[in-house]
Scaffold this active site. Structure first.
Site, PDB file in Angstrom:
ATOM      1  N   GLU A 174       0.796  -1.236   0.000  1.00 46.44           N
ATOM      2  CA  GLU A 174       0.000   0.000   0.000  1.00 46.44           C
ATOM      3  C   GLU A 174       0.828   1.285   0.000  1.00 46.44           C
ATOM      4  OE1 GLU A 174      -2.689  -0.176   3.302  1.00 46.44           O
ATOM      5  OE2 GLU A 174      -3.888  -1.737   2.400  1.00 46.44           O
ATOM      6  N   GLU A 362      -5.578  -8.268   0.760  1.00 47.09           N
ATOM      7  CA  GLU A 362      -6.156  -7.903   2.064  1.00 47.09           C
ATOM      8  C   GLU A 362      -7.615  -7.527   1.888  1.00 47.09           C
ATOM      9  OE1 GLU A 362      -4.344  -4.741   4.313  1.00 47.09           O
ATOM     10  OE2 GLU A 362      -2.334  -5.594   4.106  1.00 47.09           O
TER      11      GLU A 362
HETATM   12  O1  IFM Z   1      -3.719  -2.914   9.235  1.00 36.90           O
HETATM   13  C1  IFM Z   1      -3.709  -2.397   7.951  1.00 36.90           C
HETATM   14  C2  IFM Z   1      -2.567  -2.996   7.143  1.00 36.90           C
HETATM   15  O2  IFM Z   1      -1.332  -2.800   7.743  1.00 36.90           O
HETATM   16  C3  IFM Z   1      -2.535  -2.381   5.757  1.00 36.90           C
HETATM   17  N1  IFM Z   1      -3.827  -2.459   5.149  1.00 36.90           N
HETATM   18  C4  IFM Z   1      -4.976  -2.015   5.880  1.00 36.90           C
HETATM   19  C5  IFM Z   1      -5.009  -2.682   7.231  1.00 36.90           C
HETATM   20  C6  IFM Z   1      -6.242  -2.212   8.034  1.00 36.90           C
HETATM   21  O3  IFM Z   1      -6.172  -0.838   8.237  1.00 36.90           O
END
Ligand code: IFM
Length: 452
Positions: A174, A362
């Site tokens: 990200e 994710e």
């Molecule tokens: O916890 C985070 C992760 O580190 C990166 N993506 C989003 C998740 C939730 O906020």
């Protein structure tokens, strides 16, 4: 309480080759912040500063995954999850960021990787999930163009040490979030602000994504190589022209500015003019150097944003309308629960001809979970995951090349500036005792993934 009825999704609908997994990150779970010769990361320093993290929480122990990894990997096995995405901590491997490699850091990740393989779990390693060595931040961190060489060196060390057993790699996690929150808004480590910090960091991270990928490809020629992007569907507040234009600018920033250079398209400055200022940091050949032919693109999607035009917001001329002002269901993060977002983003990314394969690296939700009689009845999380899977399947059945889904996260963990209050795990963690309790969502997923 909402009941879990009509749950009719079936694993076989996704196909035999669909990848099911769960994701974590080093800083959020490992703890062991000063074990052996580990160096400080920018997050170790940031969390030690007063007022940065809700309730003064820090991650010195976090989930103590560093010591509990064997038991946590057993939990993954118990949940019938075949793939585990975890991240490597740069200052644990190279304490000062460049130069001397820590043998104890290498040994630790060897143990973690071997334990997965011994349990029939396939490792997926993320090279960078936000924990830059503090020693490098002192030299300017991602705003320093030397960061591209520092990162390539680190990626090479990771690939050469672990690539004999780790075949699935993700370079960055990200970039829009850690550059935006860390270098523009100052609410994440290293707490810097301003356009100059942001644009230079973005450019060097983008170059590093491609250079890091080249380092992995050289050391592990048959790696399944990807990188991940945070993406969010953007909806204009109304169909008024100014809101539609504002939504387009925000969409360009959040969903296009990070992936398009990697796809060889350069920065989308026509739709977000402030990106023209990126020229200040660019050198001849950078457009080509930023691009890389990844085997897969990781999409990380949690919500959508509704946007209206705003003269008072510099650079994008837009602001987000918070979900709690819109009378919609939200998670504990204050994010709207909006499963169609994942469908639209998969279709969007699938439309880039250069994107070969999409994996949702994710997706998940924070809700206020409590243990009652040894159980956590997190119906909302189960429904959240189920509804997102349904949307993913719809995109897949329409022909989108989406071939994997990883839940964020295995255990409750340190949620950055939010601390431990927001729980994302399939497994509850009592942070006083480190006791784990599989939540109802975990039991549901285990049943769903069970081979039959
Ligand atoms: O916890 C985070 C992760 O580190 C990166 N993506 C989003 C998740 C939730 O906020």
């Amino acid at each position: 309480m909402e009941r879990m009825e009509n749950f009719i999704l079936n694993k076989s609908q996704f196909g035999n080759n669909f990848l099911w997994g769960v994701s974590t990150a080093a800083f959020q779970t490992e703890g062991a912040h000063d074990t052996d010769d580990k160096g400080l990361s920018i997050w170790d320093v940031f969390t030690a500063q007063k007022g940065r993290i809700k309730n003064g929480h820090h991650a010195q122990d976090a989930c103590n995954f560093y010591h509990n990894y064997k038991d946590d990997i057993q939990l993954i096995k118990q949940l019938n999850i075949p793939n585990f995405r975890f991240s490597l901590c740069w200052p644990r491997i190279i304490p000062q960021g460049t130069g001397k490699v820590s043998q104890s850091g290498i040994d630790y990740y060897n143990r973690v990787i071997d334990s997965q393989l011994q349990n029939g779990i396939t490792p997926w390693a993320t090279i960078y999930h936000w924990d830059l060595p503090h020693a490098l931040e002192l030299k300017g961190g991602w705003t320093n163009r030397d960061s591209v060489a520092w990162f390539a060196e680190y990626a090479d060390v990771c690939a050469r040490n672990f690539g004999d057993r780790v075949k699935n790699w993700m370079v960055m996690n990200e970039p829009s979030v850690f550059t935006g929150a860390g270098y523009f808004l100052g609410i994440h480590a290293p707490g810097r602000r301003g356009l100059g910090n942001f644009l230079s960091a973005v450019h060097h991270v983008t170059l590093s994504t491609a250079e890091g990928a080249r380092a992995v490809r050289a050391a592990v020629p048959y790696a399944n190589l990807g990188t991940t992007f945070s993406c969010t569907q953007i909806t204009p507040a109304s169909d008024k022209e100014r809101h539609v234009a504002a939504a387009k600018r925000v969409d360009t920033l959040l969903n296009r500015a990070f992936i398009e250079p990697v796809l060889g398209m350069g920065y989308p400055e026509a739709d977000l003019p402030v990106l023209k200022r990126m020229q200040r940091y660019m050198k001849p050949g950078d457009i080509e150097r930023m691009s890389f032919d990844f085997d897969f693109t990781g999409i990380q999607c949690y919500t959508r944003e509704v946007v209206r035009a705003s003269f008072f917001t510099p650079y994008v001329g837009a602001r987000l309308i918070a979900a709690n002002k819109r009378n919609v269901a939200t998670t504990e993060m204050g994010w709207e629960v909006y499963p169609p977002s994942i469908y639209h983003l998969i279709k969007r990314f699938d439309a880039y001809p250069q994107v070969k394969n999409i994996i949702i690296t994710e997706n998940g939700a924070a809700f206020p979970d409590t243990v009652v009689d040894g159980k956590v009845n997190d119906v909302k999380r189960t429904k959240y995951i189920y509804d997102h899977l349904q949307q993913l399947l719809k995109a897949k059945e329409e022909g989108a090349r989406v071939n994997g889904y990883f839940v964020w996260s295995l255990t409750d963990n340190f949620e950055w500036a939010e601390g431990y209050h927001t729980r994302f795990g399939l497994v509850h963690v009592d942070f006083e005792t480190q006791k784990r309790t599989i939540k109802q969502s975990g039991h549901w997923l285990a049943g769903f993934l069970k081979d039959n």
